[in-house]
Design a protein around this motif. Structure first.
Motif, PDB file in Angstrom:
ATOM      1  N   ASN A 114       0.858  -1.191   0.000  1.00 29.56           N
ATOM      2  CA  ASN A 114       0.000   0.000   0.000  1.00 29.56           C
ATOM      3  C   ASN A 114       0.889   1.234   0.000  1.00 29.56           C
ATOM      4  OD1 ASN A 114      -2.587  -1.438   0.320  1.00 29.56           O
ATOM      5  ND2 ASN A 114      -1.644  -2.085   2.239  1.00 29.56           N
ATOM      6  N   LEU A 115       0.752   2.040  -1.040  1.00 31.27           N
ATOM      7  CA  LEU A 115       1.657   3.163  -1.255  1.00 31.27           C
ATOM      8  C   LEU A 115       0.905   4.478  -1.377  1.00 31.27           C
ATOM      9  CD1 LEU A 115       3.551   1.194  -3.983  1.00 31.27           C
ATOM     10  CD2 LEU A 115       4.591   1.875  -1.799  1.00 31.27           C
ATOM     11  N   THR A 116       1.521   5.525  -0.864  1.00 29.82           N
ATOM     12  CA  THR A 116       1.032   6.877  -1.079  1.00 29.82           C
ATOM     13  C   THR A 116       1.814   7.468  -2.236  1.00 29.82           C
ATOM     14  OG1 THR A 116       0.468   7.164   1.242  1.00 29.82           O
ATOM     15  CG2 THR A 116       0.757   9.178  -0.060  1.00 29.82           C
ATOM     16  N   ILE A 117       1.099   8.038  -3.198  1.00 30.46           N
ATOM     17  CA  ILE A 117       1.713   8.718  -4.341  1.00 30.46           C
ATOM     18  C   ILE A 117       1.781  10.194  -3.989  1.00 30.46           C
ATOM     19  CG2 ILE A 117       1.503   9.290  -6.789  1.00 30.46           C
ATOM     20  CD1 ILE A 117      -0.370   6.816  -7.047  1.00 30.46           C
ATOM     21  N   ARG A 118       2.953  10.820  -4.169  1.00 24.94           N
ATOM     22  CA  ARG A 118       3.127  12.259  -3.947  1.00 24.94           C
ATOM     23  C   ARG A 118       3.487  12.914  -5.272  1.00 24.94           C
ATOM     24  NH1 ARG A 118       0.581  13.046   0.576  1.00 24.94           N
ATOM     25  NH2 ARG A 118       1.475  11.948   2.325  1.00 24.94           N
ATOM     26  N   TRP A 119       2.499  13.612  -5.870  1.00 19.69           N
ATOM     27  CA  TRP A 119       2.698  14.283  -7.146  1.00 19.69           C
ATOM     28  C   TRP A 119       3.483  15.583  -6.944  1.00 19.69           C
ATOM     29  CZ3 TRP A 119       1.502  11.122 -10.852  1.00 19.69           C
ATOM     30  CH2 TRP A 119       0.425  10.244 -10.722  1.00 19.69           C
ATOM     31  N   PRO A 120       4.293  15.984  -7.923  1.00 22.39           N
ATOM     32  CA  PRO A 120       5.031  17.252  -7.816  1.00 22.39           C
ATOM     33  C   PRO A 120       4.138  18.474  -8.097  1.00 22.39           C
ATOM     34  CG  PRO A 120       5.590  16.151  -9.871  1.00 22.39           C
ATOM     35  CD  PRO A 120       4.698  15.207  -9.095  1.00 22.39           C
ATOM     36  N   ARG A 121       2.907  18.240  -8.551  1.00 15.43           N
ATOM     37  CA  ARG A 121       1.960  19.328  -8.823  1.00 15.43           C
ATOM     38  C   ARG A 121       0.562  18.847  -8.453  1.00 15.43           C
ATOM     39  NH1 ARG A 121      -1.118  18.413 -13.206  1.00 15.43           N
ATOM     40  NH2 ARG A 121      -0.507  16.761 -14.627  1.00 15.43           N
ATOM     41  N   LEU A 122      -0.402  19.738  -8.503  1.00 19.73           N
ATOM     42  CA  LEU A 122      -1.775  19.360  -8.185  1.00 19.73           C
ATOM     43  C   LEU A 122      -2.343  18.408  -9.236  1.00 19.73           C
ATOM     44  CD1 LEU A 122      -3.378  22.722  -7.024  1.00 19.73           C
ATOM     45  CD2 LEU A 122      -2.593  20.822  -5.604  1.00 19.73           C
ATOM     46  N   VAL A 123      -2.932  17.320  -8.774  1.00 14.43           N
ATOM     47  CA  VAL A 123      -3.642  16.365  -9.622  1.00 14.43           C
ATOM     48  C   VAL A 123      -4.966  16.085  -8.929  1.00 14.43           C
ATOM     49  CG1 VAL A 123      -3.633  14.023 -10.576  1.00 14.43           C
ATOM     50  CG2 VAL A 123      -1.494  15.327 -10.479  1.00 14.43           C
ATOM     51  N   ASN A 124      -6.058  16.331  -9.606  1.00 12.88           N
ATOM     52  CA  ASN A 124      -7.387  16.155  -9.017  1.00 12.88           C
ATOM     53  C   ASN A 124      -7.568  16.948  -7.729  1.00 12.88           C
ATOM     54  OD1 ASN A 124      -8.392  14.350 -11.022  1.00 12.88           O
ATOM     55  ND2 ASN A 124      -7.234  12.706 -10.072  1.00 12.88           N
ATOM     56  N   GLY A 125      -6.964  18.138  -7.677  1.00 13.23           N
ATOM     57  CA  GLY A 125      -7.172  19.036  -6.548  1.00 13.23           C
ATOM     58  C   GLY A 125      -6.190  18.919  -5.398  1.00 13.23           C
ATOM     59  N   ASP A 126      -5.310  17.928  -5.427  1.00 12.79           N
ATOM     60  CA  ASP A 126      -4.307  17.817  -4.365  1.00 12.79           C
ATOM     61  C   ASP A 126      -3.045  17.169  -4.926  1.00 12.79           C
ATOM     62  OD1 ASP A 126      -4.862  15.100  -4.531  1.00 12.79           O
ATOM     63  OD2 ASP A 126      -5.886  14.997  -2.617  1.00 12.79           O
ATOM     64  N   ARG A 127      -2.097  16.864  -4.057  1.00 11.99           N
ATOM     65  CA  ARG A 127      -0.824  16.299  -4.497  1.00 11.99           C
ATOM     66  C   ARG A 127      -0.629  14.845  -4.079  1.00 11.99           C
ATOM     67  NH1 ARG A 127       3.160  20.293  -6.010  1.00 11.99           N
ATOM     68  NH2 ARG A 127       2.250  22.343  -5.768  1.00 11.99           N
ATOM     69  N   SER A 128      -1.691  14.182  -3.630  1.00 12.37           N
ATOM     70  CA  SER A 128      -1.507  12.793  -3.207  1.00 12.37           C
ATOM     71  C   SER A 128      -2.625  11.898  -3.716  1.00 12.37           C
ATOM     72  CB  SER A 128      -1.391  12.692  -1.688  1.00 12.37           C
ATOM     73  OG  SER A 128      -2.614  13.030  -1.092  1.00 12.37           O
ATOM     74  N   ALA A 129      -2.298  10.624  -3.828  1.00 12.61           N
ATOM     75  CA  ALA A 129      -3.237   9.566  -4.202  1.00 12.61           C
ATOM     76  C   ALA A 129      -2.684   8.279  -3.594  1.00 12.61           C
ATOM     77  CB  ALA A 129      -3.362   9.460  -5.724  1.00 12.61           C
ATOM     78  N   ASN A 130      -3.323   7.174  -3.860  1.00  6.36           N
ATOM     79  CA  ASN A 130      -2.863   5.893  -3.326  1.00  6.36           C
ATOM     80  C   ASN A 130      -2.742   4.861  -4.439  1.00  6.36           C
ATOM     81  OD1 ASN A 130      -2.831   6.478  -0.414  1.00  6.36           O
ATOM     82  ND2 ASN A 130      -4.989   6.843  -0.762  1.00  6.36           N
ATOM     83  N   LEU A 131      -1.752   3.994  -4.303  1.00  8.47           N
ATOM     84  CA  LEU A 131      -1.533   2.882  -5.224  1.00  8.47           C
ATOM     85  C   LEU A 131      -1.392   1.618  -4.400  1.00  8.47           C
ATOM     86  CD1 LEU A 131      -0.700   1.492  -7.939  1.00  8.47           C
ATOM     87  CD2 LEU A 131       1.639   2.250  -7.452  1.00  8.47           C
ATOM     88  N   THR A 132      -2.127   0.582  -4.785  1.00 17.22           N
ATOM     89  CA  THR A 132      -1.998  -0.723  -4.158  1.00 17.22           C
ATOM     90  C   THR A 132      -1.518  -1.716  -5.211  1.00 17.22           C
ATOM     91  OG1 THR A 132      -3.761  -0.258  -2.582  1.00 17.22           O
ATOM     92  CG2 THR A 132      -3.184  -2.573  -2.909  1.00 17.22           C
TER      93      THR A 132
END
Length: 166
Positions: A114-132
């Motif tokens: 279970n991973l947290t994605i940290r984008w260098p710019r805003l994606v869908n309103g924020d800079r984080s998402a999750n990848l499993t």
């Protein structure tokens, strides 16, 4: 003094066992994979059906996954992740359908990393998402990304790809 030495020795063996477990787990994800699923480029867009091929290479406590997903016959995107286990957690980089790199951090629980994605710019309103990254049985793998809809606060599955070892 003896109790401290025993505690230090127990910790050393526990860390060694965890590292061996991760090496075996990552090795079980190595190989050529094909499958299909859906991808949403943006939360507010309709999902696109995709077919994907991946090649995963494990080396000790590292895993490199490189793939291509195709949708609508003409749309093709390179996607992938490079992960490394550092004794307590995972870290690495992710390249999603947009082609942009992002940082990954997380841990494994059972058959899923279970991973947290940290984008260098805003994606869908924020800079984080999750990848499993989940191992499914002996010859299956599932890749799922989720994000939060900024307008509703609801969790949204932005990709769900089921793969089989070839």
């Amino acid at each position: 003094m003896m109790q401290r030495l025993l505690a230090a020795g127990s910790l050393f063996f526990a860390v060694g066992a965890a590292q061996a477990d991760e090496t075996a787990f990552l090795g079980s994800l190595e190989g050529n994979w094909t499958g299909s699923g859906m991808v949403k480029v943006r939360i507010n867009r309709s999902p696109m059906n995709v077919s994907c091929v991946f090649n995963s290479e494990a080396s000790g406590q590292a895993l490199s996954m490189k793939g291509t997903c195709r949708g609508l016959i003409v749309v093709s995107r390179a996607v992938g992740a490079d992960l490394k286990f550092n004794g307590a957690s995972y870290s690495g980089t992710y390249v999603g359908p947009s082609g942009r790199r992002a940082g990954l951090t997380g841990s494994r629980r059972g058959n899923a990393i279970n991973l947290t994605i940290r984008w260098p710019r805003l994606v869908n309103g924020d800079r984080s998402a999750n990848l499993t990254v989940q191992k499914v049985g002996q010859n299956g793998m599932r890749l799922v990304t989720t994000d939060v809809d900024p307008s509703s606060g609801d969790k949204v599955v932005t990709s769900d790809i089921k793969l089989q070892r070839q």
